[in-house]
Design an enzyme around this catalytic site. Structure first.
Site, PDB file in Angstrom:
ATOM      1  N   SER A 187       0.960  -1.134   0.102  1.00  0.00           N
ATOM      2  CA  SER A 187      -0.107  -0.226   0.120  1.00  0.00           C
ATOM      3  C   SER A 187       0.931   1.278  -0.101  1.00  0.00           C
ATOM      4  CB  SER A 187      -0.895  -0.073   1.169  1.00  0.00           C
ATOM      5  OG  SER A 187      -1.473   1.405   1.301  1.00  0.00           O
TER       6      SER A 187
ATOM      7  N   LYS B 161       2.347  -2.968   6.568  1.00  0.00           N
ATOM      8  CA  LYS B 161       2.577  -2.920   5.297  1.00  0.00           C
ATOM      9  C   LYS B 161       3.922  -2.243   5.070  1.00  0.00           C
ATOM     10  CE  LYS B 161      -1.284  -4.140   3.176  1.00  0.00           C
ATOM     11  NZ  LYS B 161      -1.250  -5.355   2.288  1.00  0.00           N
TER      12      LYS B 161
HETATM   13  N1  LIG Z   1      -8.745  -1.205  -1.374  1.00  0.00           N
HETATM   14  C1  LIG Z   1      -7.923  -0.483  -1.411  1.00  0.00           C
HETATM   15  O1  LIG Z   1      -8.225   0.797  -1.387  1.00  0.00           O
HETATM   16  C2  LIG Z   1      -6.420  -0.814  -1.177  1.00  0.00           C
HETATM   17  C3  LIG Z   1      -5.740   0.180  -1.172  1.00  0.00           C
HETATM   18  C4  LIG Z   1      -4.080  -0.118  -1.182  1.00  0.00           C
HETATM   19  C5  LIG Z   1      -3.655  -1.359  -0.710  1.00  0.00           C
HETATM   20  N2  LIG Z   1      -4.754  -2.488  -0.830  1.00  0.00           N
HETATM   21  C6  LIG Z   1      -4.295  -3.990  -0.680  1.00  0.00           C
HETATM   22  O2  LIG Z   1      -5.068  -4.653  -1.495  1.00  0.00           O
HETATM   23  C7  LIG Z   1      -5.111  -5.922  -0.890  1.00  0.00           C
HETATM   24  C8  LIG Z   1      -6.723  -6.310  -1.298  1.00  0.00           C
HETATM   25  O3  LIG Z   1      -7.371  -5.618  -0.585  1.00  0.00           O
HETATM   26  P1  LIG Z   1      -8.738  -5.460  -1.091  1.00  0.00           P
HETATM   27  O4  LIG Z   1      -9.113  -3.835  -1.093  1.00  0.00           O
HETATM   28  O5  LIG Z   1      -9.172  -6.410  -2.149  1.00  0.00           O
HETATM   29  O6  LIG Z   1      -9.757  -5.882   0.217  1.00  0.00           O
HETATM   30  P2  LIG Z   1     -11.167  -6.929   0.451  1.00  0.00           P
HETATM   31  O7  LIG Z   1     -11.756  -6.973  -0.542  1.00  0.00           O
HETATM   32  O8  LIG Z   1     -11.306  -6.851   2.040  1.00  0.00           O
HETATM   33  O9  LIG Z   1     -10.381  -8.357   0.322  1.00  0.00           O
HETATM   34  C9  LIG Z   1      -9.223  -8.758   1.418  1.00  0.00           C
HETATM   35  C10 LIG Z   1      -8.953 -10.371   1.180  1.00  0.00           C
HETATM   36  O10 LIG Z   1      -8.182 -10.900   2.207  1.00  0.00           O
HETATM   37  C11 LIG Z   1      -8.592 -12.113   2.759  1.00  0.00           C
HETATM   38  N3  LIG Z   1      -8.093 -12.314   4.036  1.00  0.00           N
HETATM   39  C12 LIG Z   1      -8.275 -11.394   5.257  1.00  0.00           C
HETATM   40  N4  LIG Z   1      -7.592 -12.213   6.251  1.00  0.00           N
HETATM   41  C13 LIG Z   1      -7.189 -13.439   5.640  1.00  0.00           C
HETATM   42  C14 LIG Z   1      -6.316 -14.550   6.310  1.00  0.00           C
HETATM   43  N5  LIG Z   1      -6.063 -14.370   7.512  1.00  0.00           N
HETATM   44  N6  LIG Z   1      -6.078 -15.703   5.544  1.00  0.00           N
HETATM   45  C15 LIG Z   1      -6.203 -15.483   3.935  1.00  0.00           C
HETATM   46  N7  LIG Z   1      -7.035 -14.352   3.513  1.00  0.00           N
HETATM   47  C16 LIG Z   1      -7.502 -13.492   4.237  1.00  0.00           C
HETATM   48  C17 LIG Z   1     -10.131 -11.672   3.009  1.00  0.00           C
HETATM   49  O11 LIG Z   1     -11.034 -12.851   3.114  1.00  0.00           O
HETATM   50  P3  LIG Z   1     -12.316 -12.975   3.538  1.00  0.00           P
HETATM   51  O12 LIG Z   1     -13.408 -12.678   2.217  1.00  0.00           O
HETATM   52  O13 LIG Z   1     -12.758 -14.112   4.124  1.00  0.00           O
HETATM   53  O14 LIG Z   1     -12.565 -11.626   4.607  1.00  0.00           O
HETATM   54  C18 LIG Z   1     -10.389 -11.263   1.315  1.00  0.00           C
HETATM   55  O15 LIG Z   1     -10.523 -12.113   0.571  1.00  0.00           O
HETATM   56  C19 LIG Z   1      -4.833  -5.888   0.571  1.00  0.00           C
HETATM   57  O16 LIG Z   1      -3.298  -6.281   0.721  1.00  0.00           O
HETATM   58  C20 LIG Z   1      -4.599  -4.511   0.752  1.00  0.00           C
HETATM   59  O17 LIG Z   1      -3.820  -4.068   1.865  1.00  0.00           O
HETATM   60  C21 LIG Z   1      -6.092  -1.918  -0.873  1.00  0.00           C
END
Ligand SMILES: NC(=O)c1ccc[n+]([C@@H]2O[C@H](COP(=O)([O-])OP(=O)(O)OC[C@H]3O[C@@H](n4cnc5c(N)ncnc54)[C@H](OP(=O)(O)O)[C@@H]3O)[C@@H](O)[C@H]2O)c1
Length: 244
Positions: free
Chosen positions: A141, A170
């Site tokens: 991030s 991160k």
């Molecule tokens: N969205 C943003 O604005 C943003 C910005 C910068 C970086 N990111 C990064 O992008 C990545 C994906 O984020 P996202 O926005 O797609 O979030 P998301 O929709 O909340 O998805 C997160 C995923 O991680 C899974 N997860 C959580 N804990 C876990 C565990 N212990 N073991 C295995 N899986 C687990 C969740 O599973 P469940 O469905 O079971 O909860 C879900 O599939 C992350 O690394 C986040 O830090 C996101």
């Protein structure tokens, strides 16, 4: 099959899009990691229906037994792994309260975002070693950037940036990536971290100002499909290098 991929946290959000886009490429087979296998199967079925080569697998990065079972399954089936996309993460800072301390939130966040990612990487290094071109992608991030916070100017919502547990997890993830790069980058591995950008997922409470996951997934997909000439040891977004 020349590229075997594992994506953690791929049942929804950016991870799902990474799995979808990679599985639609010729010569890529994706293991769609999901801590809830039923959710993973539903996601995988959606991708299969549009022609993706994908299969769901139960994977919880905080559970060593789960990681070991996934490793054994992939090893039995393909003997190796070519691409590991470490995407799973949580954001707990908004839950901090008098009852749930920032220290506890930091510990809990690290358990998934950092220690979980470390255990995931450690589990799969032996299988990556058998790949012709091992690639590791750490979905990080912009909040990991010390430079960003050291030069912070208040923006439209400063409160949004008070996420110390997440940001620390991160920043530490980036250091994990750099350590793997020191170890294997000079052996031809491609090991990089990326920021997908502010994205409309559960993570951001589907914020109206956030971009679509289809676009955010593209930087991780690019790093996952690097060839021999590709970069290693970088921290990037779609615009280029992010200041550490
Ligand atoms: N969205 C943003 O604005 C943003 C910005 C910068 C970086 N990111 C990064 O992008 C990545 C994906 O984020 P996202 O926005 O797609 O979030 P998301 O929709 O909340 O998805 C997160 C995923 O991680 C899974 N997860 C959580 N804990 C876990 C565990 N212990 N073991 C295995 N899986 C687990 C969740 O599973 P469940 O469905 O079971 O909860 C879900 O599939 C992350 O690394 C986040 O830090 C996101």
């Amino acid at each position: 099959m020349s590229n075997i991929v594992l994506v953690s946290g791929a049942n929804q959000g950016i991870g799902y899009e990474i799995a979808k886009q990679l599985s639609q490429m010729s010569d890529y087979h994706v293991f769609l990691g999901s801590r809830d296998l039923d959710k993973g199967k539903t996601a995988a079925t959606q991708i299969q229906e549009i022609g993706g080569s994908v299969e769901a697998i139960q994977l919880d990065v905080t559970d060593r037994k789960s990681l070991s079972a996934v490793r054994q399954y992939i090893e039995t089936k393909f003997e190796r792994l070519d691409v590991l996309v470490s995407n799973a993460a949580i954001l707990l800072d908004p839950k901090v309260s008098p009852e749930y301390s920032l220290g506890q939130a930091t510990q809990d966040t690290f358990a998934t975002n950092t220690s979980g990612a470390a255990d995931l990487a450690g589990e799969f290094v032996p299988l990556l070693k058998r790949s012709r071109l091992p690639r590791m992608v750490f979905v990080s991030s912009g909040y990991a950037s010390l430079h960003f916070f050291a030069n912070f100017t208040p923006s439209y919502t400063t409160a949004k940036f008070f996420t110390p547990a997440y940001a620390c997890s991160k920043a530490a993830l980036n250091m994990l990536m750099l350590h793997y790069n020191v170890q294997y980058g000079n052996k031809g591995w491609k090991i990089n971290a990326c920021c997908p950008g502010f994205t409309k997922t559960n993570f951001s409470n589907h914020d109206e100002q956030a971009g679509p996951a289809q676009e955010s997934a593209q930087i991780a997909v690019k790093l996952a499909t690097l060839n021999e000439d590709g970069e290693t040891g970088t921290f990037v977004n779609t615009k280029g290098q992010i200041a550490w």
